[in-house]
Design an enzyme around this catalytic site. Sequence first.
Site, PDB file in Angstrom:
ATOM      1  N   ARG A 253      51.906  47.138  -3.311  1.00 49.37           N
ATOM      2  CA  ARG A 253      52.066  48.609  -3.141  1.00 49.37           C
ATOM      3  C   ARG A 253      53.516  48.855  -2.798  1.00 49.37           C
ATOM      4  O   ARG A 253      54.221  47.929  -2.487  1.00 49.37           O
ATOM      5  CB  ARG A 253      51.087  48.919  -1.990  1.00 49.37           C
ATOM      6  CG  ARG A 253      49.535  48.870  -1.943  1.00 49.37           C
ATOM      7  CD  ARG A 253      49.134  49.145  -0.562  1.00 49.37           C
ATOM      8  NE  ARG A 253      47.572  48.892  -0.751  1.00 49.37           N
ATOM      9  CZ  ARG A 253      46.999  47.737  -0.168  1.00 49.37           C
ATOM     10  NH1 ARG A 253      47.698  46.808   0.354  1.00 49.37           N
ATOM     11  NH2 ARG A 253      45.540  47.508  -0.332  1.00 49.37           N
ATOM     12  N   LYS A 277      48.545  46.615   4.820  1.00 46.88           N
ATOM     13  CA  LYS A 277      48.096  47.688   5.361  1.00 46.88           C
ATOM     14  C   LYS A 277      47.143  47.113   6.636  1.00 46.88           C
ATOM     15  O   LYS A 277      46.922  46.009   6.535  1.00 46.88           O
ATOM     16  CB  LYS A 277      47.064  48.499   4.540  1.00 46.88           C
ATOM     17  CG  LYS A 277      47.730  49.152   3.316  1.00 46.88           C
ATOM     18  CD  LYS A 277      46.613  49.982   2.612  1.00 46.88           C
ATOM     19  CE  LYS A 277      45.908  51.124   2.940  1.00 46.88           C
ATOM     20  NZ  LYS A 277      45.060  51.589   2.126  1.00 46.88           N
ATOM     21  N   HIS A 350      51.183  53.485  -7.481  1.00 45.33           N
ATOM     22  CA  HIS A 350      49.793  52.741  -7.616  1.00 45.33           C
ATOM     23  C   HIS A 350      49.759  52.654  -9.318  1.00 45.33           C
ATOM     24  O   HIS A 350      48.754  51.829  -9.586  1.00 45.33           O
ATOM     25  CB  HIS A 350      48.569  53.355  -7.223  1.00 45.33           C
ATOM     26  CG  HIS A 350      48.102  52.902  -5.617  1.00 45.33           C
ATOM     27  ND1 HIS A 350      49.302  52.358  -4.704  1.00 45.33           N
ATOM     28  CD2 HIS A 350      47.200  52.469  -5.034  1.00 45.33           C
ATOM     29  CE1 HIS A 350      48.916  52.017  -3.850  1.00 45.33           C
ATOM     30  NE2 HIS A 350      47.375  51.680  -3.888  1.00 45.33           N
ATOM     31  N   ARG A 353      50.096  49.075 -10.057  1.00 43.59           N
ATOM     32  CA  ARG A 353      48.942  48.345  -9.616  1.00 43.59           C
ATOM     33  C   ARG A 353      47.614  48.426 -10.003  1.00 43.59           C
ATOM     34  O   ARG A 353      46.764  47.341 -10.549  1.00 43.59           O
ATOM     35  CB  ARG A 353      48.542  48.660  -8.105  1.00 43.59           C
ATOM     36  CG  ARG A 353      47.980  48.042  -7.026  1.00 43.59           C
ATOM     37  CD  ARG A 353      47.950  48.587  -5.614  1.00 43.59           C
ATOM     38  NE  ARG A 353      46.757  48.203  -4.803  1.00 43.59           N
ATOM     39  CZ  ARG A 353      46.918  46.948  -4.127  1.00 43.59           C
ATOM     40  NH1 ARG A 353      47.870  46.123  -4.213  1.00 43.59           N
ATOM     41  NH2 ARG A 353      45.614  46.856  -3.413  1.00 43.59           N
ATOM     42  N   HIS A 376      42.324  43.271  -1.511  1.00 46.85           N
ATOM     43  CA  HIS A 376      41.311  44.374  -0.938  1.00 46.85           C
ATOM     44  C   HIS A 376      40.638  43.654   0.364  1.00 46.85           C
ATOM     45  O   HIS A 376      39.995  42.503   0.353  1.00 46.85           O
ATOM     46  CB  HIS A 376      40.471  44.908  -2.015  1.00 46.85           C
ATOM     47  CG  HIS A 376      41.106  45.896  -3.025  1.00 46.85           C
ATOM     48  ND1 HIS A 376      40.626  46.112  -4.264  1.00 46.85           N
ATOM     49  CD2 HIS A 376      42.128  46.675  -2.988  1.00 46.85           C
ATOM     50  CE1 HIS A 376      41.298  46.939  -5.011  1.00 46.85           C
ATOM     51  NE2 HIS A 376      42.313  47.111  -4.147  1.00 46.85           N
ATOM     52  N   TYR A 385      37.139  49.703 -10.241  1.00 45.25           N
ATOM     53  CA  TYR A 385      37.253  49.076 -11.479  1.00 45.25           C
ATOM     54  C   TYR A 385      36.241  48.577 -12.496  1.00 45.25           C
ATOM     55  O   TYR A 385      36.282  48.067 -13.306  1.00 45.25           O
ATOM     56  CB  TYR A 385      38.300  47.962 -11.426  1.00 45.25           C
ATOM     57  CG  TYR A 385      39.402  48.197 -10.930  1.00 45.25           C
ATOM     58  CD1 TYR A 385      40.443  49.137 -11.335  1.00 45.25           C
ATOM     59  CD2 TYR A 385      39.970  47.936  -9.520  1.00 45.25           C
ATOM     60  CE1 TYR A 385      41.955  49.288 -10.674  1.00 45.25           C
ATOM     61  CE2 TYR A 385      41.035  48.297  -8.549  1.00 45.25           C
ATOM     62  CZ  TYR A 385      41.961  48.902  -9.509  1.00 45.25           C
ATOM     63  OH  TYR A 385      43.109  49.260  -8.687  1.00 45.25           O
TER      64      TYR A 385
END
Length: 407
Positions: A253, A277, A350, A353, A376, A385
């Site tokens: 990111r 994150k 993004h 990404r 993730h 996706y």
Amino acid sequence: MIAPILFGIIFIAEPYLDSFAESFAAENYTAGTVKTYQSILRKVGHAMDVEGISPSALTLDMAEHLGRKVPRKKTGSVWPYRLARRFAQHLLDIGVTQPVPLTEAQQARATLLANFETYLVKHRGLSPRTIYHTLRFANRFLDHRFGDAIVDPGRLRPADVISFIEHVLAGARRDKAVATHVRIFLQYLFGSGATATNLALSVPRAAKRWGARLPRHLSPEGVEAVLACVRDSPRHGARDYAMLLIMARLGLRAAEVIAIQLDDIDWRAGELLVRGKGKLHDRVPISAEVGEALCRYLREERGPASCRTMFVTHRAPYRPFKDSQIVNAVLKDALKATGQKPVTPYVGSHLLRHSLATQLVNSGASLDEVGDVLRHRSRTSTMIYARLDIDGLRSVAMPWPVAGGAQ
């Protein structure tokens, strides 16, 4: 007329220009830049003399007002009003001026937000970035409900909460987290006894339509065109190319890219520590391509910065970036230069990404593998996706019963 004006400029601003210039020199600003700043501030000093404002009476708002009267050069990158505010802050720091006392309403709000910030740090353990946004929305909510009046949380009602959420979402496309931030603030008010009821229960949930559209992405050829355009740019090409390449190849990111420290790279092991994150750290392998891009940037473009942050500004004082908007700007310019039209008017980092994930799915990677590459924590994040993997969806689809037993 010239002599009195010059005398006024020198009398008002000159006694403090030397110490102000030293503060810039200490941050590695060039002598030419410091000289330009002094020239601008002399014009601000003239404006102070005309309006009869002494240095001891200069406030931040006054300085900005005066700075906006100074014309900005079309080819210059310095905004006089910003420099004037910084000069006023310098006078405040060295004791020439005194802080403007807060009103009763301002003091009450400052105390409330300071206590809320302590709660976010000690009890919620949120990241500095999340704390910043949560405080910002809390302040906007108080502005919306109370304006300049004294804040009285006991007067808050569910209608106030709903009105604010509607107001924010009606004026911005990307404030989807507003409900979460406001909910945290209202939970704090209830827990601290400032409100009699838990108004967090009245915050409407923002809809998240996971399957409404495919993620914004570029074709593999489009990604390569963007990277080639940035790499060959004579202005900041090595830095900007390294940042975009890390996102395009490793799936980082934008906030993670600008947070990279020099010590995060293990050159022997070929690994990069990613500050992700939620204060979670991961290690990802560095390809030879990424390593070469980083080496080129460190050798050719990174200035004499005193900080350990990898990517810094190209102008003194060579600071880390305040936020990831620099990445969005670089990407937007590259798309324009290559003639590629983004899917939506907003171009976010993004995009690269998503492009990496899309390319992985189209190459046969499973959703679990895509989730591992993108780091993730929840499979739900990877499910956006799923619509790309039509064959994979067919393999898990249940047979549809029809009359006569046919399927």
